[in-house]
Design an enzyme around this catalytic site. Structure first.
Site, mmCIF file in Angstrom:
data_model
loop_
_atom_site.group_PDB
_atom_site.id
_atom_site.type_symbol
_atom_site.label_atom_id
_atom_site.label_comp_id
_atom_site.label_asym_id
_atom_site.label_seq_id
_atom_site.Cartn_x
_atom_site.Cartn_y
_atom_site.Cartn_z
ATOM 1 N N ARG A 117 0.802 -1.226 0.000
ATOM 2 C CA ARG A 117 0.000 0.000 0.000
ATOM 3 C C ARG A 117 0.834 1.277 0.000
ATOM 4 O O ARG A 117 1.925 1.315 0.591
ATOM 5 C CB ARG A 117 -0.923 0.013 1.229
ATOM 6 N N HIS A 142 -1.013 -2.641 -4.561
ATOM 7 C CA HIS A 142 -0.545 -3.584 -5.579
ATOM 8 C C HIS A 142 -0.629 -3.044 -7.013
ATOM 9 O O HIS A 142 -1.051 -3.740 -7.936
ATOM 10 C CB HIS A 142 -1.347 -4.885 -5.488
ATOM 11 N N HIS A 216 2.758 -13.084 -5.442
ATOM 12 C CA HIS A 216 1.613 -13.188 -4.530
ATOM 13 C C HIS A 216 0.992 -14.589 -4.518
ATOM 14 O O HIS A 216 -0.237 -14.727 -4.480
ATOM 15 C CB HIS A 216 0.572 -12.130 -4.910
ATOM 16 N N ASP A 288 -1.576 -9.608 8.687
ATOM 17 C CA ASP A 288 -1.516 -8.951 7.376
ATOM 18 C C ASP A 288 -0.581 -7.757 7.544
ATOM 19 O O ASP A 288 -0.987 -6.608 7.438
ATOM 20 C CB ASP A 288 -2.926 -8.520 6.930
ATOM 21 N N GLU A 352 5.152 -12.407 1.008
ATOM 22 C CA GLU A 352 5.486 -11.493 -0.093
ATOM 23 C C GLU A 352 6.754 -10.729 0.278
ATOM 24 O O GLU A 352 6.719 -9.831 1.117
ATOM 25 C CB GLU A 352 4.327 -10.521 -0.319
HETATM 26 C C1 GLA Z 1 -2.065 -8.317 0.304
HETATM 27 C C2 GLA Z 1 -2.588 -7.396 1.314
HETATM 28 C C3 GLA Z 1 -3.831 -7.913 1.920
HETATM 29 C C4 GLA Z 1 -4.840 -8.255 0.852
HETATM 30 C C5 GLA Z 1 -4.220 -9.222 -0.097
HETATM 31 C C6 GLA Z 1 -5.148 -9.523 -1.230
HETATM 32 O O1 GLA Z 1 -1.383 -9.342 0.839
HETATM 33 O O2 GLA Z 1 -1.659 -7.089 2.333
HETATM 34 O O3 GLA Z 1 -4.396 -6.953 2.774
HETATM 35 O O4 GLA Z 1 -5.219 -7.098 0.174
HETATM 36 O O5 GLA Z 1 -3.046 -8.700 -0.626
HETATM 37 O O6 GLA Z 1 -6.414 -9.865 -0.810
#
Ligand code: GLA
Length: 388
Positions: A117, A142, A216, A288, A352
């Protein structure tokens, strides 16, 4: 066979066909002493705007197969060995191009120009402010509405005696998605004889810009996507992580994991602490977050995941400073699973490798700026094995 009568012959034939079919279906391969490499190509489909999409499968002859489509450079299938030598698919994916085009949570895709982000989609570079698309609440995620996961890459297969590779290239034009500079990108997937997939990312630009590429894939090492990944044991070589606000933008502080549910420095089940009352777990709806990988020069092992029941092990080796560990909190039983059913909550996890989220707005974070004349190069290796 002395009691064989003519009436039994059709039955025996059916039995023989059934045996052959069962053997073909099983992905178990005899162990091979000498690997042989192959890249298989087929056509996969056509995008709504008429671009044709191919599918390539990298084969190493010991049982690992990695299937990649030129749409998004998506890895649609990736087989890995269990403790009995069975190679099964361990990545979430769809059945056909239509499903990838319709709606995907970035299953298996190359992510760019900026993985993760950027707050409000804004950043400044060389005195100029840029506004990117905001496609994730107030933020940019992304690469925007049509990131590198949704474009068709040019593919070139390559083979040596010890590897099978697919070289994917894409030119992102100046202004695409709001980003400055013509960005010329090459992502190479290389399969080795030892069940490793090496991913190298390269880029160059003709104007100062930002770049942060990643991969991803969603893994479920059980090979059974009806099961959650909460029983997988994860180790992250990271003493710190980046706490986030409610929109998942890092607050800017680098926080020790010690004494928190974010401590994976010693392997533990992903599900062990996930329901602990913790403000950061609430904000992330689970894990996350970006972990600040312990620094080292060059490539080092930063993560290891073991699925105890099958013995499958995945290690991540990278030169990147950060790793977003996301455990499928947004999977909600709406996306179709090949063979029937839907992908449920937390049935896949992503690791990732990348620079930190929102780096363009965080001067203390490692830089994501790429200037003309410079070469962006990063490497991540996905090493599969059977846990000892
Ligand atoms: C990334 C983001 C998550 C989500 C996934 C896709 O990993 O960090 O918050 O948006 O992609 O669903």
């Amino acid at each position: 066979m002395k009691n064989l009568t003519p009436t039994m012959i059709p039955g025996l034939l059916l039995l023989a066909i059934a045996v052959v079919l069962v053997q073909c279906k099983s992905e178990k391969k005899p162990p091979s002493s000498a690997a042989f490499f192959e890249v298989r190509k087929t056509t996969y489909g056509t995008t709504p705007d008429g671009q044709s999409v191919d599918q390539y499968t990298l084969v190493n002859g010991t049982g690992m197969e990695v299937t990649v489509i030129t749409y998004g450079g998506i890895i649609t299938r990736w087989t890995a060995p269990d403790k009995d030598g069975n190679y099964d698919n361990v990545v979430l994916g769809f059945d056909n191009l239509g499903q990838y085009v319709a709606k995907t949570p970035y299953f298996g895709a190359i992510i760019g120009r900026y993985g993760n982000r950027i707050a409000k989609g804004q950043f400044s570079l060389a005195g100029k402010t840029y506004q990117l698309e905001t496609n994730n609440g107030p933020n940019h995620l992304h690469g925007g509405v049509k990131g590198f996961d949704k474009v068709v890459w040019t593919a070139s297969p390559q083979q040596t005696d010890t590897t099978a590779s697919l070289v994917l290239t894409y030119l992102s034009k100046d202004g695409e998605g709001g980003y400055p500079g013509n960005l010329s990108c090459t992502v190479t997937y290389t399969l080795t004889a030892t069940d490793a997939l090496k991913v190298t990312y390269q880029a160059s630009t003709d104007k100062e810009t930002i770049v942060n590429l990643t991969q991803h894939s969603y893994f479920n090492l059980s090979g059974n996507f009806k099961k959650t990944i909460l029983d997988h044991e994860l180790m992250l070589a990271a003493d710190n992580y980046l706490p986030v606000d409610t929109t998942l933008i890092p607050t800017g502080t680098i926080t020790p994991v010690a004494g928190t549910p974010f401590d994976f420095t010693t392997a533990k089940a992903i599900g062990r602490d996930i329901d602990i009352a913790d403000d950061q777990l609430t904000k992330g709806k689970g894990y996350d977050h970006c972990w600040v990988l312990n620094p080292a020069d060059g490539l080092r092992t930063v993560a290891s995941v073991v699925h105890p029941a099958t013995g499958r092990q995945l290690e991540i080796i990278t030169d990147e400073p950060g790793l977003q560990f996301y455990c499928g909190n947004f999977l909600n039983g709406t996306l179709p699973m090949p063979g029937g059913g839907t992908y449920g909550y937390r049935t896949g996890f992503c690791l990732e490798t990348q620079h930190y989220p929102d780096s363009p707005n965080q001067p203390a974070f490692p830089s994501v700026i790429l200037r003309p004349g410079e070469q962006y190069t990063t490497t991540t290796i996905f090493q599969f094995s059977v846990a000892k």
